[in-house]
Design a protein around this motif. Sequence first.
Motif, PDB file in Angstrom:
ATOM      1  N   LYS A   1       0.959  -1.179  -0.233  1.00  0.00           N
ATOM      2  CA  LYS A   1      -0.055  -0.205  -0.188  1.00  0.00           C
ATOM      3  C   LYS A   1       0.890   1.085  -0.025  1.00  0.00           C
ATOM      4  O   LYS A   1       0.869   1.612  -1.024  1.00  0.00           O
ATOM      5  CB  LYS A   1      -1.201  -0.137   1.393  1.00  0.00           C
ATOM      6  N   GLN A   2       2.315   1.407   0.476  1.00  0.00           N
ATOM      7  CA  GLN A   2       3.059   2.050   0.804  1.00  0.00           C
ATOM      8  C   GLN A   2       3.350   2.911  -0.415  1.00  0.00           C
ATOM      9  O   GLN A   2       3.679   3.484  -0.538  1.00  0.00           O
ATOM     10  CB  GLN A   2       3.572   2.330   1.937  1.00  0.00           C
ATOM     11  N   MET A   3       3.843   1.694  -0.993  1.00  0.00           N
ATOM     12  CA  MET A   3       4.581   0.988  -2.436  1.00  0.00           C
ATOM     13  C   MET A   3       3.369   2.568  -3.428  1.00  0.00           C
ATOM     14  O   MET A   3       4.074   3.271  -4.017  1.00  0.00           O
ATOM     15  CB  MET A   3       5.209   0.241  -2.975  1.00  0.00           C
ATOM     16  N   ALA A   4       2.467   1.488  -2.856  1.00  0.00           N
ATOM     17  CA  ALA A   4       1.042   2.343  -4.687  1.00  0.00           C
ATOM     18  C   ALA A   4       1.485   4.077  -4.418  1.00  0.00           C
ATOM     19  O   ALA A   4       1.076   4.854  -4.869  1.00  0.00           O
ATOM     20  CB  ALA A   4      -0.281   1.820  -4.025  1.00  0.00           C
ATOM     21  N   LYS A   5       1.063   4.742  -2.787  1.00  0.00           N
ATOM     22  CA  LYS A   5       0.590   5.732  -2.157  1.00  0.00           C
ATOM     23  C   LYS A   5       1.955   6.641  -2.493  1.00  0.00           C
ATOM     24  O   LYS A   5       1.740   7.524  -3.299  1.00  0.00           O
ATOM     25  CB  LYS A   5       0.337   5.696  -0.489  1.00  0.00           C
ATOM     26  N   GLY A   6       3.142   5.958  -2.610  1.00  0.00           N
ATOM     27  CA  GLY A   6       4.334   6.288  -2.678  1.00  0.00           C
ATOM     28  C   GLY A   6       4.543   7.414  -3.890  1.00  0.00           C
ATOM     29  O   GLY A   6       4.784   8.200  -4.216  1.00  0.00           O
ATOM     30  N   VAL A   7       4.489   6.788  -4.985  1.00  0.00           N
ATOM     31  CA  VAL A   7       4.713   6.704  -6.354  1.00  0.00           C
ATOM     32  C   VAL A   7       3.678   7.415  -6.999  1.00  0.00           C
ATOM     33  O   VAL A   7       3.881   8.404  -8.057  1.00  0.00           O
ATOM     34  CB  VAL A   7       4.979   5.211  -7.138  1.00  0.00           C
ATOM     35  N   ALA A   8       2.859   7.157  -5.739  1.00  0.00           N
ATOM     36  CA  ALA A   8       1.238   8.183  -7.218  1.00  0.00           C
ATOM     37  C   ALA A   8       2.048   9.977  -6.287  1.00  0.00           C
ATOM     38  O   ALA A   8       2.131  10.270  -7.201  1.00  0.00           O
ATOM     39  CB  ALA A   8       0.054   7.693  -6.176  1.00  0.00           C
ATOM     40  N   LYS A   9       2.646   9.895  -5.392  1.00  0.00           N
ATOM     41  CA  LYS A   9       2.376  11.442  -4.604  1.00  0.00           C
ATOM     42  C   LYS A   9       4.278  11.684  -5.438  1.00  0.00           C
ATOM     43  O   LYS A   9       4.230  12.784  -5.827  1.00  0.00           O
ATOM     44  CB  LYS A   9       2.964  11.131  -3.078  1.00  0.00           C
ATOM     45  N   LEU A  10       4.645  10.710  -5.797  1.00  0.00           N
ATOM     46  CA  LEU A  10       6.737  10.942  -6.698  1.00  0.00           C
ATOM     47  C   LEU A  10       6.107  11.249  -7.425  1.00  0.00           C
ATOM     48  O   LEU A  10       6.558  12.484  -7.889  1.00  0.00           O
ATOM     49  CB  LEU A  10       7.382  10.066  -6.004  1.00  0.00           C
ATOM     50  N   THR A  11       4.975  10.879  -8.136  1.00  0.00           N
ATOM     51  CA  THR A  11       5.218  11.331  -9.991  1.00  0.00           C
ATOM     52  C   THR A  11       3.897  11.903 -10.294  1.00  0.00           C
ATOM     53  O   THR A  11       3.559  12.173 -11.671  1.00  0.00           O
ATOM     54  CB  THR A  11       4.967   9.687 -10.826  1.00  0.00           C
ATOM     55  N   GLY A  12       2.862  11.499  -9.351  1.00  0.00           N
ATOM     56  CA  GLY A  12       1.874  12.421  -9.311  1.00  0.00           C
ATOM     57  C   GLY A  12       0.614  12.423 -10.326  1.00  0.00           C
ATOM     58  O   GLY A  12      -0.327  12.540 -10.724  1.00  0.00           O
ATOM     59  N   ALA A  13       0.575  10.280 -10.942  1.00  0.00           N
ATOM     60  CA  ALA A  13      -0.417   9.628 -11.684  1.00  0.00           C
ATOM     61  C   ALA A  13      -1.535   9.613 -10.453  1.00  0.00           C
ATOM     62  O   ALA A  13      -1.561   9.557  -9.650  1.00  0.00           O
ATOM     63  CB  ALA A  13       0.952   8.198 -11.687  1.00  0.00           C
ATOM     64  N   ASP A  14      -2.487   9.679 -11.469  1.00  0.00           N
ATOM     65  CA  ASP A  14      -4.196   9.317 -10.999  1.00  0.00           C
ATOM     66  C   ASP A  14      -4.558   8.097 -10.728  1.00  0.00           C
ATOM     67  O   ASP A  14      -4.509   7.414  -9.682  1.00  0.00           O
ATOM     68  CB  ASP A  14      -4.747   9.488 -12.109  1.00  0.00           C
ATOM     69  N   VAL A  15      -3.432   6.727 -10.925  1.00  0.00           N
ATOM     70  CA  VAL A  15      -3.508   5.197 -10.980  1.00  0.00           C
ATOM     71  C   VAL A  15      -2.125   4.954 -11.054  1.00  0.00           C
ATOM     72  O   VAL A  15      -1.235   5.558 -11.532  1.00  0.00           O
ATOM     73  CB  VAL A  15      -4.764   4.309 -12.278  1.00  0.00           C
ATOM     74  N   THR A  16      -2.274   4.116  -9.833  1.00  0.00           N
ATOM     75  CA  THR A  16      -0.768   3.313  -9.833  1.00  0.00           C
ATOM     76  C   THR A  16      -0.435   1.659  -9.250  1.00  0.00           C
ATOM     77  O   THR A  16      -1.805   1.458  -8.538  1.00  0.00           O
ATOM     78  CB  THR A  16       0.231   4.137  -8.594  1.00  0.00           C
ATOM     79  N   ILE A  17       0.351   1.399  -9.457  1.00  0.00           N
ATOM     80  CA  ILE A  17      -0.035  -0.507  -9.647  1.00  0.00           C
ATOM     81  C   ILE A  17       1.227  -0.848  -8.897  1.00  0.00           C
ATOM     82  O   ILE A  17       2.551  -0.800  -9.136  1.00  0.00           O
ATOM     83  CB  ILE A  17       0.391  -1.059 -10.376  1.00  0.00           C
ATOM     84  N   ALA A  18       2.054  -1.462  -7.682  1.00  0.00           N
ATOM     85  CA  ALA A  18       2.816  -1.389  -6.577  1.00  0.00           C
ATOM     86  C   ALA A  18       2.939  -3.170  -6.715  1.00  0.00           C
ATOM     87  O   ALA A  18       1.796  -3.744  -6.464  1.00  0.00           O
ATOM     88  CB  ALA A  18       3.022  -0.671  -5.391  1.00  0.00           C
ATOM     89  N   THR A  19       4.038  -3.452  -6.321  1.00  0.00           N
ATOM     90  CA  THR A  19       4.434  -4.934  -6.015  1.00  0.00           C
ATOM     91  C   THR A  19       5.039  -5.526  -5.773  1.00  0.00           C
ATOM     92  O   THR A  19       6.094  -5.382  -5.610  1.00  0.00           O
ATOM     93  CB  THR A  19       4.569  -6.484  -8.004  1.00  0.00           C
ATOM     94  N   THR A  20       4.791  -6.667  -4.498  1.00  0.00           N
ATOM     95  CA  THR A  20       5.902  -7.110  -3.266  1.00  0.00           C
ATOM     96  C   THR A  20       5.946  -7.961  -3.549  1.00  0.00           C
ATOM     97  O   THR A  20       4.274  -8.977  -3.086  1.00  0.00           O
ATOM     98  CB  THR A  20       5.825  -5.745  -2.638  1.00  0.00           C
ATOM     99  N   GLY A  21       6.692  -9.305  -3.650  1.00  0.00           N
ATOM    100  CA  GLY A  21       6.438 -10.563  -2.910  1.00  0.00           C
ATOM    101  C   GLY A  21       7.566 -11.226  -2.971  1.00  0.00           C
ATOM    102  O   GLY A  21       8.515 -11.007  -3.005  1.00  0.00           O
ATOM    103  N   ILE A  22       7.694 -12.963  -3.103  1.00  0.00           N
ATOM    104  CA  ILE A  22       8.907 -13.725  -2.654  1.00  0.00           C
ATOM    105  C   ILE A  22       9.175 -14.407  -4.294  1.00  0.00           C
ATOM    106  O   ILE A  22       7.788 -15.806  -3.825  1.00  0.00           O
ATOM    107  CB  ILE A  22       8.681 -14.802  -1.545  1.00  0.00           C
ATOM    108  N   ALA A  23       8.931 -14.136  -5.180  1.00  0.00           N
ATOM    109  CA  ALA A  23       9.101 -14.852  -5.962  1.00  0.00           C
ATOM    110  C   ALA A  23      10.633 -15.769  -6.618  1.00  0.00           C
ATOM    111  O   ALA A  23      10.468 -16.812  -7.115  1.00  0.00           O
ATOM    112  CB  ALA A  23      10.908 -13.958  -7.258  1.00  0.00           C
TER     113      ALA A  23
END
Lengths: 414, 414
Positions: A333-355
């Motif tokens: 969630k914080q990644m998605a919000k963070g990149v929205a704030k940083l780039t000003g995009a209306d929509v953002t997608i964030a992924t985090t996982g163990i590959a």
Amino acid sequence: MTVELISVGTEILLGNIVNTNAAFLAEECAGLGLSCYYQSVVGDNEERLCAAIETALGRSDILILGGGLGPTQDDLTKECAAKVLGKELQMDPHSKERIEVYFQKRGLTLTENNWKQAMVPEGAIVIDNDNGTAPGLILEKGEQAVLLLPGPPNELKPMFLNKMVPYLRKKQPTVIFSEMVKICGVGESIAETMIRDLIDAQTNPTIATYAKTSEVHIRVTAKADSKKEAKALVEPMVKELKKRFVNHIYTCDENVTLEQALVDMLKKEGLTISTAESCTGGMVASRLIGVPGVSETYKSGLITYSNKAKRRLLGVKSNTLKEFGAVSEQVAKQMAKGVAKLTGADVTIATTGIAGPDGGSEEKPVGLVYVAVYVKGQTMVRKFQFDGNREKIRQVSTAQALIFARKCILGSNI
Amino acid sequence: MTVELISVGTEILLGNIVNTNAAFLAEECAGLGLSCYYQSVVGDNEERLCAAIETALGRSDILILGGGLGPTQDDLTKECAAKVLGKELQMDPHSKERIEVYFQKRGLTLTENNWKQAMVPEGAIVIDNDNGTAPGLILEKGEQAVLLLPGPPNELKPMFLNKMVPYLRKKQPTVIFSEMVKICGVGESIAETMIRDLIDAQTNPTIATYAKTSEVHIRVTAKADSKKEAKALVEPMVKELKKRFVNHIYTCDENVTLEQALVDMLKKEGLTISTAESCTGGMVASRLIGVPGVSETYKSGLITYSNKAKRRLLGVKSNTLKEFGAVSEQVAKQMAKGVAKLTGADVTIATTGIAGPDGGSEEKPVGLVYVAVYVKGQTMVRKFQFDGNREKIRQVSTAQALIFARKCILGSNI
């Protein structure tokens, strides 16, 4: 009309590569209404290749050969096809020029063996290769045709779709019309159960399902004397599928990919998008940027694989990382919000996982992935548990991230 | 000794599934020293399947058939093999009991057609299936053998490895050993010209070249009575290849990719890496993050597709963008430096180019790509002109970016 596929290449016989070309060609030919009874693989060997072509000519109308058109002495497909059909090879000035230009453009040195690729059997229809040096060829023998395609998938696929398909359409007396209904967010067995009755009752149109990474494609194909009639047979079935799958259908256009559909949706709504990726590491961005004309829609992306990058570039809180770990709902969630704030995009997608293959634990096993999607102030998150190796987990995560973003933008509960 | 693979299944002919079984079996057979000259695919059709088996028996020592052993009337592989070999089917009490237990254990109801799976050709060696109901079978005819395997990969693979491989080892005295020499930064025709004499003189070991995206792979394969002898035949040839291609060889390990080799090099030198991508849009990062255990090496990545993102996130100067345009040597350099400054990485890779199909001009055509690489304070840049569609241009750009980074880190003028 029948079609037969011959794949040429020692690397397939040795199991070095999986024969994805055959699957691609088989699927396309089925869509064209061609019946395929045989596929075979032979190596770069004159005697065996000639025998395979002869056998195929004895039982099929159309032969499609992939591979063996390269510049080396190993590459024999063209030579063998010409030999079996009793045709001489001659220099094709047009192909020669194209090869010259190809090398000049890249500042590469032409060697003598490159000219081999400009030699074509007499009377052949030469098909320009926009992605390599080996031209494709169509050789005709009465009503029969032998199609030669270069082996690399990124040359074979566009050449077949753009240049060979129109030729094959003309040869077919019956008109085949098909539509591809592309579905996301429903598994293959569930999708099949949902249309079991339609599959069991199929005659004309036919229905075939294809499982793709996190997608199911359903091809509805009708044969008729005219395109209009065939279309009239296909349409009620497509309507029925739309009724059953509703919002899970992202397109009925063969050429539209999931990412294209998502970008189209964003454009229509006047929305911009940015991405923040950890385990998918650029794959989500890469699929979006693969869509031509994405520049007005895609703002920017961050790949924050390390915790430090998540903190420094996206403003993910140290406490959150400590308390919940990098692979958690909270961090996604914080990644998605963070990149929205940083780039000003209306929509953002964030992924985090163990590959994987390492980094898993009992509590957080390999394959655990969180996807967060931010849409105009709201952030939604979804937890996944995938199977497979590192590559597979990253690919499925990417597909599911795009599907989840689509769902969040639609705002419906599909 | 020769082996021939026949895959049975309409779903392969229709392109519904990719034939991964064939790739698996081919690779395993190559490892056993069996020569595979033919692979084929036929549907569940008695006439064509019998013909395929007959043809194969006429030219190969071992036949391996996968698929068509199920309980339905469609499944004909066993019946056809028995017919061609002139053997009657009879009930196998052992298999009958196993099927009963299988169904009991799962609380499933047995139907009449399940008994079909316990019928075996007289004299057949019955192979228990630990992952399903259809037993595998080995039918012998003089020195020839026909191996029948169930189609589902999770049944076929373990049955082949655990039960069929020991049988084949006994039949096959020769051992095969091969090494893969992987080369980057040299085109396929130039690479072949450089080893023309070796290819022309090959006997044992053999040499085969494979063109990959911006890479050439050379497989050196030897047959001998023992692994040690085969290895001794391969090694001098690999040594000779190393002498000819020097630094262009990035690995001699089959399983190591270009990105893996780059990451290994970075790790060895204790260097970290970051990326800044425009036209490749995440592909360079994605390949690097595909390498397991990359986390200590990869710092972070930025995807700056728009000019605004290049300015805001990477500090590319407005003047530079105005004067030279986003696709220029100057901007590529500033991107590489910018991401180095932002992330503190020792090495950075930056890409900017025109992937098309739109956005090209006479001065800057589609396919023009600049790659900049920063290594500890120094920034190098290379201009490329690629051909092909958007996907191809992006893929080649990504490969060349990795190759250029490798070269810059090596510091040599390869």
